[in-house]
Design a protein around this motif. Structure first.
Motif, PDB file in Angstrom:
ATOM      1  N   GLY A   1      35.070  10.511  60.385  1.00 58.86           N
ATOM      2  CA  GLY A   1      34.888  11.643  59.466  1.00 58.86           C
ATOM      3  C   GLY A   1      35.162  11.170  58.047  1.00 58.86           C
ATOM      4  O   GLY A   1      36.308  10.907  57.695  1.00 58.86           O
ATOM      5  N   THR A   2      34.112  11.047  57.240  1.00 55.13           N
ATOM      6  CA  THR A   2      34.309  10.518  55.876  1.00 55.13           C
ATOM      7  C   THR A   2      34.594  11.630  54.868  1.00 55.13           C
ATOM      8  O   THR A   2      34.298  12.796  55.097  1.00 55.13           O
ATOM      9  N   ASP A   3      35.143  11.203  53.730  1.00 55.18           N
ATOM     10  CA  ASP A   3      35.495  12.086  52.617  1.00 55.18           C
ATOM     11  C   ASP A   3      36.517  13.143  53.019  1.00 55.18           C
ATOM     12  O   ASP A   3      36.272  14.345  52.900  1.00 55.18           O
ATOM     13  N   PRO A   4      37.706  12.715  53.476  1.00 56.19           N
ATOM     14  CA  PRO A   4      38.716  13.686  53.867  1.00 56.19           C
ATOM     15  C   PRO A   4      39.243  14.467  52.658  1.00 56.19           C
ATOM     16  O   PRO A   4      39.350  13.928  51.557  1.00 56.19           O
ATOM     17  N   GLY A   5      39.586  15.727  52.894  1.00 62.29           N
ATOM     18  CA  GLY A   5      40.218  16.561  51.868  1.00 62.29           C
ATOM     19  C   GLY A   5      39.527  16.459  50.531  1.00 62.29           C
ATOM     20  O   GLY A   5      38.294  16.553  50.435  1.00 62.29           O
ATOM     21  N   VAL A   6      40.332  16.246  49.486  1.00 61.17           N
ATOM     22  CA  VAL A   6      39.800  16.271  48.120  1.00 61.17           C
ATOM     23  C   VAL A   6      38.777  15.166  47.864  1.00 61.17           C
ATOM     24  O   VAL A   6      38.056  15.223  46.863  1.00 61.17           O
ATOM     25  N   CYS A   7      38.690  14.174  48.745  1.00 65.80           N
ATOM     26  CA  CYS A   7      37.706  13.099  48.547  1.00 65.80           C
ATOM     27  C   CYS A   7      36.276  13.642  48.654  1.00 65.80           C
ATOM     28  O   CYS A   7      35.327  12.970  48.236  1.00 65.80           O
ATOM     29  N   ALA A   8      36.092  14.840  49.209  1.00 61.54           N
ATOM     30  CA  ALA A   8      34.749  15.427  49.266  1.00 61.54           C
ATOM     31  C   ALA A   8      34.269  15.837  47.875  1.00 61.54           C
ATOM     32  O   ALA A   8      33.093  16.156  47.683  1.00 61.54           O
ATOM     33  N   ALA A   9      35.181  15.865  46.943  1.00 58.91           N
ATOM     34  CA  ALA A   9      34.934  16.023  45.502  1.00 58.91           C
ATOM     35  C   ALA A   9      33.686  16.831  45.121  1.00 58.91           C
ATOM     36  O   ALA A   9      33.682  18.051  45.188  1.00 58.91           O
TER      37      ALA A   9
END
Ligand SMILES: Cc1ncc(C[n+]2csc(CCOP(=O)(O)OP(=O)(O)O)c2C)c(N)n1
Ligand SMILES: [Mg+2]
Lengths: 319, 281
Positions: free
Chosen positions: A112-120
């Protein structure tokens, strides 16, 4: 394993690691198979996928179907690895992962990529603050939140080799550099990054950088902090948590995740059962995601070294 | 449709494209391909088909738009701003901290947005719910649902399609943007859709296929009185339509390009606008 943290960003993005590592693993093990849901370009695997359509299968935008297909491939003798963004790799296909995967004893690795705030910039609809909670709830599951490229390179093959449902939570861009390339890790064993006697700070993945920074800031204030990289959220390294809770008498968990069901919950559960200790948290509180650069969102949701420092002080006061 | 109406819709579509490109330029990147491919549709819907009140975006009897391919939000925002739902200069806040214009459509943030979308597939069922609710409440409203041809990989879309036709929800119009590409590349290579019109027809729709940039054909299809089968429109389309350089870019789902490149895109559309104005009605 060597810690080379100095506050600077990792020189390698996770995506770049995947683009080399996944093809190599697939070439070396004919039983491995990789499935994606129209996001190969986001993991750096599109070129490989184009050249090897039998080894890297694009399922289209159909994550639940992908998870079910992965389970079927497991029945047929393969060891499947799936990828989507963290939201879609968890919420969008959860029952398929849970039943066709976990319950049916079919081994599936989900990235699962871009966890939490990394989904920006993809914003609230793409921002997983609850993926760890969901995966932790699956019996026998393994949940990993990796800190940097070196850790990913070492841990990912070990994760893929494990039985059951496995969830890898990973940014695509670079996090803060922590480890020397070639460092060795063991799933189930957390890493003590620095030792102190007043408080234990526990984190993983994206927030490990601000947690280390907080330890420096605390040191300047005369507070000595232990920092633990608990990349292995499940199985949690309970012995390590208990050992340092006893040594320091206070714990703060910092995570790029909802306060419900994530690393904080795991640590608090462990301590409640084994050695009641004041535990503070720096986590996302009762909020959905929103759009913006990751560093802005980290401020917005309070995932900063300043918050870790103040939470540490408050928690020490509860000793 | 008379010539003046057709001219006005073409004009509006070009204005939407210019506003959209200015909006994306202000941020330097964005979902350009799938935004451009719905500009003509949005011009027809907001220019002549839909019933709405700019000063009362929540008017219950309004027609609703569900842009289930929520990443086309920037095109929806450009349209809404041009229609006066909010000031044009707000477009420059796209994806900025605290913005009311996030990358994907959000009903709680943007005046005129009727449904929050972004997790592909989920808009389809919500559109069904809106249309069913309006019908049960006896409202005259219609709901227009825009679905991507990659998005339609999601099984949920077909569950919603079955419900729409099975329950004769003729106040809901399905519009599939068959722009032949999804994120990783051509739909044909990733997951072929075969004949989408025939599929929808087999699901019980009165389904037509029209050119995605033909405002007159779109208008005709969108305003056709449905019989007892709901209407589905498959837009035969090009990802990035209306800006040749974008159409010709293989990977045009989301693009990050320098200001000069955005300016060249804008100049191309402005030239089309000038040509249209010169030609006149
Ligand atoms: C459930 C879900 N999975 C994956 C994504 C990531 N994603 C965003 S847009 C997109 C491709 C969409 O293709 P299509 O529906 O054809 O849209 P268009 O070509 O009109 O841009 C993908 C995979 C998503 N938003 N939601
Ligand atoms: Mg498409």
């Amino acid at each position: 394993m060597k810690v080379i943290y100095n506050g600077s960003p990792d020189t390698r993005a996770f995506k770049d690691v995947f683009s080399v590592m996944l093809p190599k693993m697939l070439d070396e093990d004919e039983n491995l198979i990789y499935l994606d849901a129209d996001l190969m370009s986001c993991l750096g695997t599109a070129k490989y996928g184009k050249a090897h359509p039998d080894r890297a299968i694009n399922c289209g935008i159909a994550e639940a179907n992908m998870a079910g297909i992965a389970a079927g491939l497991a029945i047929a003798g393969f060891n499947p690895i799936c990828h989507s963004f963290g939201t879609f790799a968890s919420r969008r296909c959860y029952d398929q992962v849970f039943l066709s995967g976990g319950y049916s004893k079919n081994n599936i690795t989900m990235i699962g990529t871009d966890p939490g705030v990394c989904a920006a910039m993809n914003g609230g609809t793409h921002m997983p603050f609850e993926d760890v909670a969901l995966y932790r709830a699956i019996p026998g599951a393994t949940v990993i939140d990796v800190a940097d490229a070196a850790q990913l390179e070492n841990v990912f093959p070990k994760l893929v080799a494990r039985k059951g449902v496995k969830y890898l939570r990973v940014n695509r861009k670079a996090n803060t550099l922590m480890y020397e390339a070639g460092s060795d890790f063991e799933i189930g064993k957390g890493v003590v990054l620095r030792e102190g006697k007043d408080i234990t700070l526990i984190s993983a993945g994206y927030t490990l950088g601000c947690t280390m920074k907080a330890a420096d800031a605390l040191a300047e204030k005369g507070v000595s902090a232990t920092v633990i990289d608990m990349f292995t959220i499940k199985p949690l390294d309970e012995a390590l948590v208990i050992e340092w809770a006893k040594k320091t008498g206070a714990v703060v968990v910092c995570e790029n995740h909802n306060a419900v069901g994530g690393l904080y919950s795991a640590v608090a559960d462990c301590l409640a059962a084994n050695c009641p200790t004041p535990v503070g948290r720096v986590a996302v509180e009762e909020s959905f995601g929103e759009v913006g650069p990751a560093d802005y969102l980290a401020e917005r949701f309070g995932l900063t070294s300043e918050h870790v420092v103040s939470e540490a002080e408050k928690t020490i006061a509860r000793k | 449709m008379n010539k003046a109406d057709s001219y006005a819709l073409k004009h509006f579509a070009l204005e939407i494209r210019i506003a959209l490109l200015e909006e994306l330029k202000a941020r330097g990147f964005g979902h350009i391909g799938g935004s451009l491919s719905v500009c003509d549709l949005l011009a027809v819907l907001y220019g002549k088909v839909m019933n709405y009140r700019v000063d009362d975006p929540q008017w219950p009897d309004r027609d609703k738009l569900v842009c289930s391919k929520g990443h086309a939000g920037p095109a929806v925002y450009a349209t809404l701003a041009l229609k006066g739902f909010f000031p044009m200069d707000q477009l420059k806040t796209l994806n900025r901290p605290g913005t009311n214009l996030p990358s994907h459509c959000d009903r709680n943030k943007t005046p005129g947005v009727d449904c929050t979308c972004g997790s592909l597939g989920q808009g389809t069922s919500q559109a069904v719910g809106i249309a069913l609710g309006d019908k049960l409440k006896g409202r005259p409203s219609r709901t227009f649902l825009v679905v991507g041809d990659g998005e339609i990989d999601e099984g949920q879309c077909w569950e919603a399609a079955m419900f729409t036709a099975g329950k004769k929800l003729t106040n809901l119009v399905w519009i599939v943007d068959e722009n032949k590409k999804q994120l990783d590349g051509p739909t044909e290579e990733i997951l072929p859709q075969f004949d989408l019109r025939a599929k929808l027809e087999a699901f019980g729709f009165d389904a037509v296929r029209v050119k995605g940039n033909d405002v007159e054909a779109l208008y005709e299809a969108l305003t056709k009185q449905p019989g007892d089968r709901p209407i589905a429109i498959v837009m035969d389309n090009i990802k990035g339509s209306g800006v040749k350089a974008v159409e010709e870019t293989a990977s045009n789902h989301s693009m990050t390009v320098p200001a000069e490149t955005w300016d060249s895109f804008i100049a191309a559309v402005k030239a089309d606008l000038e040509a249209l104005e010169k030609e006149g009605v």
